[in-house]
Design an enzyme around this catalytic site. Structure first.
Site, PDB file in Angstrom:
ATOM      1  N   ALA A 138      30.296   9.859  58.427  1.00  0.00           N
ATOM      2  CA  ALA A 138      31.718  10.080  59.106  1.00  0.00           C
ATOM      3  C   ALA A 138      32.472   8.094  58.248  1.00  0.00           C
ATOM      4  O   ALA A 138      32.275   7.821  57.390  1.00  0.00           O
ATOM      5  CB  ALA A 138      31.333   8.789  60.396  1.00  0.00           C
ATOM      6  N   ASP A 139      33.590   8.926  58.339  1.00  0.00           N
ATOM      7  CA  ASP A 139      34.804   7.460  57.846  1.00  0.00           C
ATOM      8  C   ASP A 139      35.905   7.496  58.808  1.00  0.00           C
ATOM      9  O   ASP A 139      36.892   8.885  59.684  1.00  0.00           O
ATOM     10  CB  ASP A 139      35.735   8.141  56.645  1.00  0.00           C
ATOM     11  CG  ASP A 139      36.139   6.388  55.694  1.00  0.00           C
ATOM     12  OD1 ASP A 139      35.334   5.762  55.395  1.00  0.00           O
ATOM     13  OD2 ASP A 139      37.311   6.950  55.951  1.00  0.00           O
TER      14      ASP A 139
END
Length: 197
Positions: free
Chosen positions: A70-71
């Site tokens: 995730a980012d």
């Protein structure tokens, strides 16, 4: 035998949110370099970085596993705001966000043997106008550092928020409801609810 689940992020916020839907997982922090390409759109950036993090951890692990990357970034008027470099950068970001509506984008990538899924979730946040004293005190607290856009909505940063539109957990850094629904549809996640639905 159930697949092992790996969170490719050292974020304590993502770890706590993933616990809501998955009690057994391990954390392996990705070493994927978080660079921004000139002119890159925020949704393109977070999708690329989340996949890069997931693939990095996938490549250094073995077995029947699921890897989640995730980012998260904040965007305002075309500017992508990641984690502030220092107090000056944090102050610049908070001044820009003051009294305005900005977007929070989180990209999520899920890899498993024989498949992959990725998506981007976007929420909007409106800030109250912030005084110089509020910004300075917030920076002195140390909270802005390590946070996209230099604030943490789940901590004291919530005091700056006038309204939100979209998924709250996405603003924290992990759109847990969408992750749950997508992974469940793919048969990658057991139900987090006890008993029968």
């Amino acid at each position: 035998m159930q697949r092992s689940i790996i969170l490719a992020s050292g974020s304590p916020r993502r770890k706590e949110l993933l616990k809501e839907i998955c009690k057994d997982f391990v954390v392996i922090t990705s070493l994927f370099e978080e660079t921004i390409f000139p002119g890159e759109l925020p949704e393109t950036l977070v999708k690329r970085l989340s996949m890069g993090k997931a693939e990095d951890v996938w490549d250094c692990t073995k077995g029947d596993r699921i890897v989640i990357g995730a980012d998260t970034v904040v965007a305002l008027d075309g500017e992508i705001m990641g984690k502030p470099f220092d107090a000056t950068d944090a102050r610049r970001m908070l001044k820009k966000l003051s009294g305005k509506i900005h977007q929070v984008y989180t990209g999520v990538a899920v890899l498993w043997d024989g498949g992959k899924d990725s998506f981007v979730n976007m929420s909007q946040v409106e800030f109250y106008p912030l005084s110089e004293e509020e910004i300075d005190a917030y920076i002195d607290s140390g909270e802005p550092f390590g946070k996209a856009g230099a604030y943490a909505i789940q901590l004291k940063g919530k005091l700056f928020v006038k309204s939100i539109s979209g998924d709250y957990s996405n603003i924290v850094g992990f759109p847990v409801a969408e992750v749950y629904h997508r992974m469940s549809r793919l048969g990658l996640l057991p139900s987090p609810f006890p008993g029968k639905l």
